[in-house]
Design a protein around this motif. Structure first.
Motif, mmCIF file in Angstrom:
data_model
loop_
_atom_site.group_PDB
_atom_site.id
_atom_site.type_symbol
_atom_site.label_atom_id
_atom_site.label_comp_id
_atom_site.label_asym_id
_atom_site.label_seq_id
_atom_site.Cartn_x
_atom_site.Cartn_y
_atom_site.Cartn_z
ATOM 1 N N MET A 240 0.825 -1.207 0.000
ATOM 2 C CA MET A 240 0.000 0.000 0.000
ATOM 3 C C MET A 240 0.859 1.258 0.000
ATOM 4 N N ALA A 241 1.946 1.246 0.767
ATOM 5 C CA ALA A 241 2.821 2.417 0.789
ATOM 6 C C ALA A 241 3.500 2.624 -0.560
ATOM 7 N N THR A 242 3.917 1.546 -1.208
ATOM 8 C CA THR A 242 4.580 1.668 -2.508
ATOM 9 C C THR A 242 3.617 2.174 -3.573
ATOM 10 N N VAL A 243 2.417 1.636 -3.588
ATOM 11 C CA VAL A 243 1.427 2.071 -4.574
ATOM 12 C C VAL A 243 1.053 3.538 -4.359
ATOM 13 N N ALA A 244 0.861 3.931 -3.088
ATOM 14 C CA ALA A 244 0.495 5.321 -2.809
ATOM 15 C C ALA A 244 1.625 6.275 -3.174
ATOM 16 N N ALA A 245 2.868 5.898 -2.862
ATOM 17 C CA ALA A 245 4.001 6.764 -3.213
ATOM 18 C C ALA A 245 4.131 6.913 -4.721
ATOM 19 N N ALA A 246 3.984 5.808 -5.446
ATOM 20 C CA ALA A 246 4.057 5.876 -6.906
ATOM 21 C C ALA A 246 2.905 6.698 -7.470
ATOM 22 N N ALA A 247 1.701 6.535 -6.903
ATOM 23 C CA ALA A 247 0.546 7.282 -7.405
ATOM 24 C C ALA A 247 0.722 8.781 -7.192
ATOM 25 N N LEU A 248 1.215 9.181 -6.045
ATOM 26 C CA LEU A 248 1.408 10.607 -5.780
ATOM 27 C C LEU A 248 2.501 11.201 -6.672
ATOM 28 N N ALA A 249 3.608 10.457 -6.817
ATOM 29 C CA ALA A 249 4.695 10.958 -7.658
ATOM 30 C C ALA A 249 4.271 11.035 -9.124
ATOM 31 N N ILE A 250 3.500 10.055 -9.574
ATOM 32 C CA ILE A 250 3.029 10.070 -10.967
ATOM 33 C C ILE A 250 1.986 11.169 -11.162
ATOM 34 N N ALA A 251 1.106 11.350 -10.155
ATOM 35 C CA ALA A 251 0.084 12.399 -10.271
ATOM 36 C C ALA A 251 0.702 13.787 -10.337
ATOM 37 N N ALA A 252 1.862 13.959 -9.705
ATOM 38 C CA ALA A 252 2.528 15.265 -9.800
ATOM 39 C C ALA A 252 2.927 15.597 -11.231
ATOM 40 N N GLY A 253 3.062 14.554 -12.072
ATOM 41 C CA GLY A 253 3.359 14.795 -13.481
ATOM 42 C C GLY A 253 2.231 15.457 -14.230
ATOM 43 N N GLY A 254 1.102 15.659 -13.582
ATOM 44 C CA GLY A 254 -0.003 16.366 -14.216
ATOM 45 C C GLY A 254 0.343 17.787 -14.598
ATOM 46 N N TYR A 255 1.367 18.356 -13.987
ATOM 47 C CA TYR A 255 1.806 19.696 -14.397
ATOM 48 C C TYR A 255 2.268 19.709 -15.851
ATOM 49 N N LEU A 256 2.854 18.576 -16.304
ATOM 50 C CA LEU A 256 3.284 18.512 -17.701
ATOM 51 C C LEU A 256 2.109 18.438 -18.659
ATOM 52 N N ALA A 257 1.005 17.828 -18.198
ATOM 53 C CA ALA A 257 -0.165 17.697 -19.071
ATOM 54 C C ALA A 257 -1.065 18.918 -19.028
ATOM 55 N N ALA A 258 -0.941 19.767 -17.995
ATOM 56 C CA ALA A 258 -1.830 20.918 -17.839
ATOM 57 C C ALA A 258 -1.391 22.066 -18.731
ATOM 58 N N ASP A 259 -2.292 23.031 -18.874
ATOM 59 C CA ASP A 259 -1.978 24.249 -19.617
ATOM 60 C C ASP A 259 -0.907 25.034 -18.879
ATOM 61 N N ALA A 260 0.000 25.630 -19.611
ATOM 62 C CA ALA A 260 1.126 26.328 -18.995
ATOM 63 C C ALA A 260 0.661 27.481 -18.109
ATOM 64 N N ASP A 261 -0.320 28.260 -18.566
ATOM 65 C CA ASP A 261 -0.817 29.375 -17.756
ATOM 66 C C ASP A 261 -1.479 28.869 -16.474
ATOM 67 N N ALA A 262 -2.215 27.759 -16.554
ATOM 68 C CA ALA A 262 -2.847 27.195 -15.369
ATOM 69 C C ALA A 262 -1.798 26.716 -14.375
ATOM 70 N N VAL A 263 -0.699 26.159 -14.884
ATOM 71 C CA VAL A 263 0.376 25.716 -14.002
ATOM 72 C C VAL A 263 0.990 26.912 -13.287
ATOM 73 N N THR A 264 1.198 27.990 -13.998
ATOM 74 C CA THR A 264 1.781 29.180 -13.373
ATOM 75 C C THR A 264 0.860 29.745 -12.304
ATOM 76 N N VAL A 265 -0.420 29.859 -12.624
ATOM 77 C CA VAL A 265 -1.382 30.396 -11.661
ATOM 78 C C VAL A 265 -1.490 29.494 -10.434
#
Length: 364
Positions: A240-265
């Motif tokens: 559970m700890a490994t899956v949660a750590a991987a999920a959080l680290a992978i979810a942080a990659g959403g900044y790459l998929a988001a709009d650049a202006d939204a990331v800045t704001v």
């Protein structure tokens, strides 16, 4: 002088008739009688006027418990000196627990679990929550500003602070769960984040890359934990700890998929909200003020980036709400200083990434 003959046999006397025993003849000087009277010793003892060993009152002799017990206790220095035996190492004296430090339960054969600071706080009616403070908040703000500036520079400018965020997220989550060192789990979660980043770069920011990488890493974590030789409970906890750590680290990659202006704001709003939240004051008031500041920062940043101010305020508030949840998680259960400077720094920004992606797509 010769011994006199024995008296002739006398018939049985009737009951109640008392007759003194006949005097026995005296033998030669120094000669013991061959057939003495069996009551002679008792007769002489009763006629003796002085005190003898039999006539003195003797106290009962009670053996000490040390001599009668099955396993005698180990004598201390005083007892060993009294008995003339060498003194053995006496067990160390129990140390009174420090009220400011951790307490431990009594030792038993079954093994008592360690009484943590959080458990003691709950038993005493105190809160087990310790917030990270101003220094981790300053690091969160710095990292948020680096992400905001990287988004302005472009995708690869954003990638450098994002990788740092993902690494700190994986390490902080394992330490927050009390698993340290957990190099394998931290490395697995961080590699999952790198794989998601690579998939996002290849797919031009498609969210399917995040979901696909997350599914593959869940299966990989499950296979690795099944091969472990640890106890079933420990393996499940590690999974559970490994899956949660991987999920959080992978979810942080959403900044790459988001709009650049939204990331800045969103990154600027999170930075402002964390600084305000770290200031001393009541929790409810601090949360409300942090959200208000995040809305203002989002509005101002939205205007600067050419986005509508209201849109920027909505993105800023949504990112700040997720960031405050991450801040609260990092404060749970008497975390250590290492947790404050890893999970306390990274979790607010990592949890804000999905909100930035969704709100940037929906509101813009």
């Amino acid at each position: 002088m010769t011994n006199q003959p024995y008296e002739p046999y006398e018939p049985h006397r009737p009951y109640g008739a008392q007759e003194p025993y006949p005097q026995q003849p005296q033998g030669w000087p120094g000669q013991q009688q061959a057939y003495g009277d069996p009551y002679a010793d008792q007769q002489h003892t009763q006629q003796w006027q002085g005190q003898t060993w039999e006539t003195q009152l003797q106290a009962p002799v009670v053996a000490p418990a040390e001599e009668t017990s099955y396993l005698p206790p180990v004598p201390g220095p005083e007892q060993a000196q009294a008995y003339g035996a060498p003194a053995a190492a006496p067990a160390p004296a129990p140390v009174a627990p420090d009220r400011d430090g951790p307490e431990y339960g009594p030792a038993t054969l079954g093994g008592n679990a360690r009484v943590t600071d959080a458990q003691r706080a709950r038993a005493e009616g105190r809160s087990p929550i310790i917030e990270p403070g101003i220094q981790p908040a300053a690091l969160t703000a710095l990292l948020g500003l680096l992400i905001a500036g990287g988004a302005v520079l472009g995708t690869y400018g954003l990638l450098v602070p994002l990788v740092v965020l993902q690494a700190v997220t994986a390490a902080g989550w394992f330490r927050l769960n009390g698993m340290w060192p957990a190099r394998q789990g931290i490395a697995l979660g961080f590699l999952g984040a790198l794989a998601a980043d690579a998939a996002l770069l290849v797919s031009d920011g498609s969210p399917a890359a995040i979901l696909g990488t997350l599914g593959v890493w869940v299966l990989l974590s499950l296979v690795l934990q099944l091969r472990s030789h640890a106890d079933p409970d420990e393996r499940m906890y590690g999974l559970m700890a490994t899956v949660a750590a991987a999920a959080l680290a992978i979810a942080a990659g959403g900044y790459l998929a988001a709009d650049a202006d939204a990331v800045t704001v969103g990154a600027v709003a999170v930075a402002a909200a964390m600084l305000v939240r770290a200031l001393p004051g009541p929790t409810a008031v601090s949360v409300v003020v942090a959200l208000a500041v995040a809305a203002g920062a989002g509005f101002a940043t939205g205007v600067l980036t050419g986005t509508d101010g209201v849109t920027g305020a909505l993105v800023g508030v949504g990112a700040a709400v997720c960031a405050l949840i991450g801040h609260r998680v990092a404060s749970y259960d008497y975390p250590s200083r290492f947790v404050h400077f890893t999970a306390g720094v990274a979790l607010p920004l990592a949890l804000a990434a999905p909100a930035v992606y969704v709100l940037g797509r929906v509101v813009a």
